[in-house]
Design a protein around this motif. Sequence first.
Motif, mmCIF file in Angstrom:
data_model
loop_
_atom_site.group_PDB
_atom_site.id
_atom_site.type_symbol
_atom_site.label_atom_id
_atom_site.label_comp_id
_atom_site.label_asym_id
_atom_site.label_seq_id
_atom_site.Cartn_x
_atom_site.Cartn_y
_atom_site.Cartn_z
ATOM 1 N N PRO A 70 35.655 13.477 42.686
ATOM 2 C CA PRO A 70 34.882 12.381 42.088
ATOM 3 C C PRO A 70 34.361 11.376 43.117
ATOM 4 N N LEU A 71 35.079 11.206 44.214
ATOM 5 C CA LEU A 71 34.580 10.310 45.276
ATOM 6 C C LEU A 71 33.291 10.869 45.870
ATOM 7 N N ILE A 72 33.297 12.158 46.142
ATOM 8 C CA ILE A 72 32.096 12.790 46.704
ATOM 9 C C ILE A 72 30.969 12.783 45.675
ATOM 10 N N ASP A 73 31.304 13.029 44.405
ATOM 11 C CA ASP A 73 30.284 12.951 43.347
ATOM 12 C C ASP A 73 29.622 11.580 43.342
ATOM 13 N N ASN A 74 30.431 10.529 43.416
ATOM 14 C CA ASN A 74 29.883 9.160 43.406
ATOM 15 C C ASN A 74 29.079 8.856 44.666
ATOM 16 N N LEU A 75 29.517 9.374 45.793
ATOM 17 C CA LEU A 75 28.749 9.171 47.027
ATOM 18 C C LEU A 75 27.425 9.937 46.964
ATOM 19 N N CYS A 76 27.429 11.103 46.330
ATOM 20 C CA CYS A 76 26.181 11.863 46.140
ATOM 21 C C CYS A 76 25.229 11.103 45.225
ATOM 22 N N LYS A 77 25.757 10.541 44.132
ATOM 23 C CA LYS A 77 24.923 9.763 43.205
ATOM 24 C C LYS A 77 24.284 8.572 43.911
ATOM 25 N N ARG A 78 24.985 8.001 44.859
ATOM 26 C CA ARG A 78 24.471 6.853 45.619
ATOM 27 C C ARG A 78 23.574 7.302 46.781
ATOM 28 N N GLU A 79 23.433 8.637 46.919
ATOM 29 C CA GLU A 79 22.613 9.253 47.962
ATOM 30 C C GLU A 79 23.109 8.919 49.363
ATOM 31 N N LEU A 80 24.426 8.796 49.505
ATOM 32 C CA LEU A 80 25.031 8.506 50.804
ATOM 33 C C LEU A 80 25.523 9.774 51.498
ATOM 34 N N VAL A 81 25.846 10.796 50.697
ATOM 35 C CA VAL A 81 26.222 12.106 51.222
ATOM 36 C C VAL A 81 25.554 13.167 50.370
ATOM 37 N N GLU A 82 25.561 14.392 50.885
ATOM 38 C CA GLU A 82 25.049 15.509 50.099
ATOM 39 C C GLU A 82 25.902 16.738 50.358
ATOM 40 N N ARG A 83 25.914 17.604 49.357
ATOM 41 C CA ARG A 83 26.625 18.875 49.465
ATOM 42 C C ARG A 83 25.638 19.932 49.947
ATOM 43 N N ILE A 84 26.074 20.689 50.937
ATOM 44 C CA ILE A 84 25.254 21.781 51.465
ATOM 45 C C ILE A 84 26.084 23.057 51.346
ATOM 46 N N PRO A 85 25.557 24.097 50.720
ATOM 47 C CA PRO A 85 26.327 25.347 50.602
ATOM 48 C C PRO A 85 26.741 25.874 51.984
ATOM 49 N N ASP A 86 27.987 26.290 52.081
ATOM 50 C CA ASP A 86 28.506 26.858 53.325
ATOM 51 C C ASP A 86 28.019 28.300 53.431
ATOM 52 N N PRO A 87 27.232 28.617 54.458
ATOM 53 C CA PRO A 87 26.697 29.982 54.573
ATOM 54 C C PRO A 87 27.788 31.022 54.809
ATOM 55 N N ASN A 88 28.958 30.592 55.284
ATOM 56 C CA ASN A 88 30.048 31.524 55.565
ATOM 57 C C ASN A 88 31.006 31.716 54.386
ATOM 58 N N ASP A 89 30.924 30.824 53.395
ATOM 59 C CA ASP A 89 31.843 30.898 52.258
ATOM 60 C C ASP A 89 31.163 30.292 51.037
ATOM 61 N N ARG A 90 30.729 31.141 50.125
ATOM 62 C CA ARG A 90 29.975 30.672 48.964
ATOM 63 C C ARG A 90 30.802 29.760 48.054
ATOM 64 N N ARG A 91 32.124 29.802 48.164
ATOM 65 C CA ARG A 91 32.983 28.955 47.329
ATOM 66 C C ARG A 91 33.050 27.521 47.845
ATOM 67 N N ASN A 92 32.616 27.320 49.056
ATOM 68 C CA ASN A 92 32.728 26.011 49.698
ATOM 69 C C ASN A 92 31.380 25.356 49.913
ATOM 70 N N ASN A 93 31.411 24.044 49.919
ATOM 71 C CA ASN A 93 30.252 23.253 50.321
ATOM 72 C C ASN A 93 30.646 22.430 51.541
ATOM 73 N N LYS A 94 29.690 22.197 52.374
ATOM 74 C CA LYS A 94 29.871 21.246 53.463
ATOM 75 C C LYS A 94 29.340 19.907 52.957
ATOM 76 N N ILE A 95 30.030 18.845 53.309
ATOM 77 C CA ILE A 95 29.599 17.508 52.923
ATOM 78 C C ILE A 95 29.038 16.848 54.172
ATOM 79 N N THR A 96 27.843 16.302 54.036
ATOM 80 C CA THR A 96 27.194 15.674 55.185
ATOM 81 C C THR A 96 26.617 14.325 54.776
#
Length: 143
Positions: A70-96
């Motif tokens: 939920p912290l990452i969700d809220n940071l995404c809503k505020r456009e402070l971070v974004e989730r990027i699909p991990d090319p090496n593991d489809r189950r994971n996202n990288k947070i940037t």
Amino acid sequence: MENKVVRQLISNIISLRVGIKQFYFQRVKELDLDLTYEMVQVLAVLWREGELNQQDIADAVQKSKASITPLIDNLCKRELVERIPDPNDRRNNKITVTAKGFAYQAKVEPIQQEFLDKIIQDISMDEIKELNNSLVKIRKALY
């Protein structure tokens, strides 16, 4: 007597944790940044480490992966971070961090510096090193 001293130490550690949280909450509120202390923790890890997966962030801020979501969700809503699909593991996202998130860094870093300055104002570096060593020993005794 020993138990009383150890209990007082634990009480002081908990009180310090609460004080740190209140310090950051008040300063962030003064800047009207609409961030919680926990969000600042997540951002600080990403500013320092760069792109991380959710588990690495959870480990760095010592929280469960589920509580980080939920912290990452809220940071995404505020456009402070974004989730990027991990090319090496489809189950994971990288947070940037986004450009807007890096703009917040310039606002939060003075708060971090003020916090550090307050600590070293009345405590010598030798005392800080000694305390740090003691806390590491306590943590190792628990694991």
